[in-house]
Design a protein around this motif. Structure first.
Motif, PDB file in Angstrom:
ATOM      1  N   LEU A  77       0.797  -1.230   0.000  1.00 32.56           N
ATOM      2  CA  LEU A  77       0.000   0.000   0.000  1.00 32.56           C
ATOM      3  C   LEU A  77       0.830   1.281   0.000  1.00 32.56           C
ATOM      4  CD1 LEU A  77      -2.751  -1.164   2.491  1.00 32.56           C
ATOM      5  CD2 LEU A  77      -3.119  -0.525   0.113  1.00 32.56           C
ATOM      6  N   LEU A  78       2.134   1.181  -0.092  1.00 40.14           N
ATOM      7  CA  LEU A  78       2.974   2.375  -0.012  1.00 40.14           C
ATOM      8  C   LEU A  78       2.730   3.350  -1.160  1.00 40.14           C
ATOM      9  CD1 LEU A  78       6.285   0.856   1.326  1.00 40.14           C
ATOM     10  CD2 LEU A  78       5.175   2.885   2.263  1.00 40.14           C
ATOM     11  N   LEU A  79       2.562   2.844  -2.370  1.00 33.44           N
ATOM     12  CA  LEU A  79       2.316   3.745  -3.496  1.00 33.44           C
ATOM     13  C   LEU A  79       0.994   4.489  -3.311  1.00 33.44           C
ATOM     14  CD1 LEU A  79       3.433   1.702  -6.639  1.00 33.44           C
ATOM     15  CD2 LEU A  79       4.532   3.708  -5.646  1.00 33.44           C
ATOM     16  N   ALA A  80      -0.042   3.770  -2.899  1.00 37.63           N
ATOM     17  CA  ALA A  80      -1.326   4.418  -2.659  1.00 37.63           C
ATOM     18  C   ALA A  80      -1.218   5.418  -1.511  1.00 37.63           C
ATOM     19  CB  ALA A  80      -2.394   3.371  -2.352  1.00 37.63           C
ATOM     20  N   GLY A  81      -0.473   5.076  -0.457  1.00 37.79           N
ATOM     21  CA  GLY A  81      -0.294   5.999   0.656  1.00 37.79           C
ATOM     22  C   GLY A  81       0.440   7.260   0.250  1.00 37.79           C
ATOM     23  N   GLY A  82       1.461   7.111  -0.584  1.00 35.41           N
ATOM     24  CA  GLY A  82       2.195   8.286  -1.045  1.00 35.41           C
ATOM     25  C   GLY A  82       1.353   9.203  -1.903  1.00 35.41           C
ATOM     26  N   ARG A  83       0.547   8.636  -2.804  1.00 40.78           N
ATOM     27  CA  ARG A  83      -0.312   9.464  -3.641  1.00 40.78           C
ATOM     28  C   ARG A  83      -1.411  10.122  -2.817  1.00 40.78           C
ATOM     29  NH1 ARG A  83       0.794  12.350  -6.838  1.00 40.78           N
ATOM     30  NH2 ARG A  83       1.112  11.253  -8.776  1.00 40.78           N
ATOM     31  N   ALA A  84      -1.952   9.426  -1.822  1.00 43.35           N
ATOM     32  CA  ALA A  84      -2.962  10.029  -0.949  1.00 43.35           C
ATOM     33  C   ALA A  84      -2.394  11.242  -0.222  1.00 43.35           C
ATOM     34  CB  ALA A  84      -3.468   8.997   0.062  1.00 43.35           C
ATOM     35  N   ALA A  85      -1.136  11.156   0.215  1.00 45.01           N
ATOM     36  CA  ALA A  85      -0.504  12.294   0.889  1.00 45.01           C
ATOM     37  C   ALA A  85      -0.398  13.491  -0.053  1.00 45.01           C
ATOM     38  CB  ALA A  85       0.872  11.895   1.412  1.00 45.01           C
ATOM     39  N   GLY A 142      -6.463  17.137  -8.541  1.00 45.24           N
ATOM     40  CA  GLY A 142      -6.301  15.844  -9.192  1.00 45.24           C
ATOM     41  C   GLY A 142      -7.237  14.814  -8.604  1.00 45.24           C
ATOM     42  N   ARG A 143      -7.414  13.706  -9.336  1.00 42.88           N
ATOM     43  CA  ARG A 143      -8.274  12.624  -8.886  1.00 42.88           C
ATOM     44  C   ARG A 143      -7.409  11.449  -8.454  1.00 42.88           C
ATOM     45  NH1 ARG A 143     -12.145  10.599 -13.173  1.00 42.88           N
ATOM     46  NH2 ARG A 143     -10.333  10.909 -14.527  1.00 42.88           N
ATOM     47  N   PHE A 144      -7.828  10.788  -7.381  1.00 44.79           N
ATOM     48  CA  PHE A 144      -7.119   9.598  -6.943  1.00 44.79           C
ATOM     49  C   PHE A 144      -7.427   8.465  -7.910  1.00 44.79           C
ATOM     50  CE2 PHE A 144      -6.429   5.800  -4.363  1.00 44.79           C
ATOM     51  CZ  PHE A 144      -5.188   6.081  -3.818  1.00 44.79           C
ATOM     52  N   GLY A 150      -6.118   2.173 -10.680  1.00 48.07           N
ATOM     53  CA  GLY A 150      -4.679   1.926 -10.688  1.00 48.07           C
ATOM     54  C   GLY A 150      -4.168   1.517  -9.322  1.00 48.07           C
ATOM     55  N   ALA A 151      -4.638   2.206  -8.281  1.00 55.95           N
ATOM     56  CA  ALA A 151      -4.217   1.861  -6.926  1.00 55.95           C
ATOM     57  C   ALA A 151      -4.648   0.443  -6.563  1.00 55.95           C
ATOM     58  CB  ALA A 151      -4.795   2.859  -5.935  1.00 55.95           C
ATOM     59  N   THR A 152      -5.855   0.067  -6.958  1.00 59.56           N
ATOM     60  CA  THR A 152      -6.340  -1.285  -6.664  1.00 59.56           C
ATOM     61  C   THR A 152      -5.510  -2.335  -7.394  1.00 59.56           C
ATOM     62  OG1 THR A 152      -8.591  -0.435  -6.392  1.00 59.56           O
ATOM     63  CG2 THR A 152      -8.351  -2.803  -6.768  1.00 59.56           C
ATOM     64  N   ALA A 153      -5.209  -2.073  -8.663  1.00 61.65           N
ATOM     65  CA  ALA A 153      -4.448  -3.046  -9.453  1.00 61.65           C
ATOM     66  C   ALA A 153      -3.032  -3.224  -8.911  1.00 61.65           C
ATOM     67  CB  ALA A 153      -4.397  -2.612 -10.916  1.00 61.65           C
ATOM     68  N   VAL A 154      -2.326  -2.112  -8.624  1.00 58.83           N
ATOM     69  CA  VAL A 154      -0.946  -2.246  -8.167  1.00 58.83           C
ATOM     70  C   VAL A 154      -0.893  -2.790  -6.746  1.00 58.83           C
ATOM     71  CG1 VAL A 154      -0.630   0.086  -7.194  1.00 58.83           C
ATOM     72  CG2 VAL A 154       1.307  -1.125  -8.232  1.00 58.83           C
ATOM     73  N   PRO A 198      -6.011  10.059 -16.856  1.00 59.04           N
ATOM     74  CA  PRO A 198      -5.505  11.437 -16.983  1.00 59.04           C
ATOM     75  C   PRO A 198      -4.617  11.871 -15.817  1.00 59.04           C
ATOM     76  CG  PRO A 198      -7.826  11.424 -16.354  1.00 59.04           C
ATOM     77  CD  PRO A 198      -7.470  10.016 -16.688  1.00 59.04           C
ATOM     78  N   ASP A 199      -4.759  11.239 -14.673  1.00 58.04           N
ATOM     79  CA  ASP A 199      -3.933  11.570 -13.509  1.00 58.04           C
ATOM     80  C   ASP A 199      -3.470  10.267 -12.862  1.00 58.04           C
ATOM     81  OD1 ASP A 199      -2.623  13.038 -11.592  1.00 58.04           O
ATOM     82  OD2 ASP A 199      -4.396  13.386 -10.361  1.00 58.04           O
TER      83      ASP A 199
END
Length: 486
Positions: A66-74, A200-202, A206-210, A256-257
């Motif tokens: 979940l690190l990538l999703a956590g970083g983008r959420a920040a 931007g949109r979360f 993509g987050a679910t797939a990765v 797009p994002d």
């Protein structure tokens, strides 16, 4: 900087750095604090062999996936707000783990701990870059960051042994919960409110797939340690991970994002930093797995003495991290990182000479200090490479990415090295004592680790050669070039 009431609030960089470094320390502490306590945790809650493994794996699996999703959420929702939310989840889960009386709640709490850690780590690193402007101050801040990151895992072994022996296994979790509460208070008091999230949109798909891909990959790697690489579930999980990563790449191309935008790799040394960090992580995780086992299973030390034996390694790591910016001032981070990786490789090669009838002072202390110095310097410089040239709006994602590669590298390295060490131990068991067979396996793991770091050092200068593309004005520069105080 103004507070919500409109009054000017004086920023205290040192206090802010202490709070943010404390957040990273607690995350790293939680990765290893339970290792020494596992036998007593197993007896306390009635765990099976598989359940005992998942007390460790559940945290690492959720953290790494979940690190990538956590970083983008920040980046999108505000780094300070996201950090405080992550600390709240992390601390609550730590408390729940200590209160658990059966396997299910304990493993669920460890999973929630990993989710919280995946939010905390990238948000805290991005805030360090927000608080400290480009220049020597940022280099020194990353040095402190590296010191607490490297020392956290070693300190976890010490604290785990001490708490388990004196207060019981539950306090390995309660202590983390208390520390998290202190850190959260420090973040709330001293870390400034930087401008909120960017437009931007979360990228949910993509987050679910990765996340699913990384979950399948890390699960396969950790399970392979127990079942072997040819087991059907392991092969199926690896195939699933490959398919999901292909789906993720396709989704990113269309969104797009995207969660992992191409601009992240357009300038600087992001790719080099992450590749080298994955290689370093593969050795780092295995070191803190095999070294305590050698001390306990071969030398016969108890939990407390084993933990105390990690102090010189932790101190050397902190020293290496602290001096890393000064060392990089002339040759630069790529050359400094290569030298540090060679230093760590030399220490591991020395450690590969351990003996079944050896001792801590003759077989462990010297190599541990050398390894710690190289590890501390390498971690800081590779972190600097991994965030150099990144657009400021993507700083949280860059922090999530470098932590993801370290976690994934650690899982892969540990899976491969434990399989190798187990095979060598089994082959050496004929005609030797159990301690001698174990030592032979550990020696092999340390020798292969040394070779892997030597290869990393050879690749570092070429991989880290910066592109001749001018960085945009809002990018993070390559730091680590000055020792002055923040």
């Amino acid at each position: 900087m103004k507070s919500p009431t409109g009054t000017t609030r004086r920023v205290r960089p040192r206090a802010a750095l202490a709070a943010l470094a404390g957040a990273q320390f607690t995350v790293m502490l939680a990765t290893s604090v339970v290792n020494v306590a596992l036998p007593r945790i197993r007896a306390g809650v009635g765990l099976s062999d598989g359940g005992t493994t998942w007390v460790v794996n559940a945290y690492g699996l959720a953290f790494g996936a979940l690190l990538l999703a956590g970083g983008r959420a920040a980046d999108l929702f505000g780094r300070r707000r996201t950090l405080l939310a992550g600390l709240a989840l992390f601390g609550t889960a730590s408390l729940a783990a200590g209160l658990a009386h059966s396997a299910g709640p304990l493993i669920a709490a460890r999973t929630a701990q990993g989710v919280g850690a995946a939010v905390v780590a990238p948000a805290a690193l991005a805030l360090v870059m927000d608080v400290f402007p480009p220049g020597p101050g940022r280099g020194r801040a990353l040095g402190v960051w590296g010191a607490v990151s490297g020392a956290g895992a070693a300190a976890g072994v010490l604290l785990g042994g001490l708490l388990t022996q004196l207060l019981g296994w539950a306090w390995t979790f309660h202590a983390v919960a208390l520390g998290t509460a202190v850190v959260a208070g420090g973040v709330a008091a001293f870390v400034p409110r930087v401008p909120g999230g960017r437009p931007g949109r979360f990228d949910v798909l993509g987050a679910t797939a990765v996340t699913a891909a990384l979950t399948a990959l890390v699960w396969a790697l950790t399970t392979a340690r127990r079942t072997g690489w040819s087991a059907a579930p392991v092969l199926a999980a690896l195939a699933l991970a490959a398919v999901l990563l292909a789906v993720f790449a396709r989704l990113e191309h269309r969104h797009p994002d995207p969660l992992l935008p191409p601009r992240l790799f357009a300038t600087g040394t992001v790719t080099a930093g992450n590749v080298l960090m994955a290689l370093l992580g593969s050795v780092w995780t295995a070191l803190f797995f095999f070294l305590p086992l050698y001390q306990q299973q071969v030398l016969g030390y108890g939990p407390l003495v084993t933990g105390l034996g990690q102090l010189p390694l932790a101190a050397a790591t902190m020293l290496g991290s602290t001096v890393a910016p000064r060392l990089a001032r002339r040759p630069g981070p790529p050359v400094t990182a290569a030298t540090a990786l060679l230093t760590e490789a030399a220490g591991l090669l020395w450690l590969s000479r351990i003996r079944a009838d050896g001792g801590y002072w003759s077989d462990v202390l010297g190599p541990a200090v050398l390894i710690g110095l190289g590890l501390g310097v390498a971690f800081v410089q590779l972190t600097a490479l991994a965030v150099a040239g990144v657009p400021r709006a993507d700083a949280g994602l860059a922090g999530g990415l470098v932590n993801t590669t370290r976690q994934a590298g650690g899982a892969a390295g540990l899976a491969v090295l434990t399989t190798l060490a187990g095979s060598v131990t089994a082959h050496a068991a004929a005609g030797r004592t159990h301690a001698e067979a174990l030592t032979t396996g550990y020696r092999t793991a340390f020798a292969v680790s040394a070779a892997l770091l030597a290869l990393s050092a050879a690749l570092a200068p070429a991989l880290a050669r910066r592109r001749a593309v001018p960085a945009a004005p809002d990018t993070v520069p390559l730091t680590g070039t000055g020792p002055s105080a923040p």
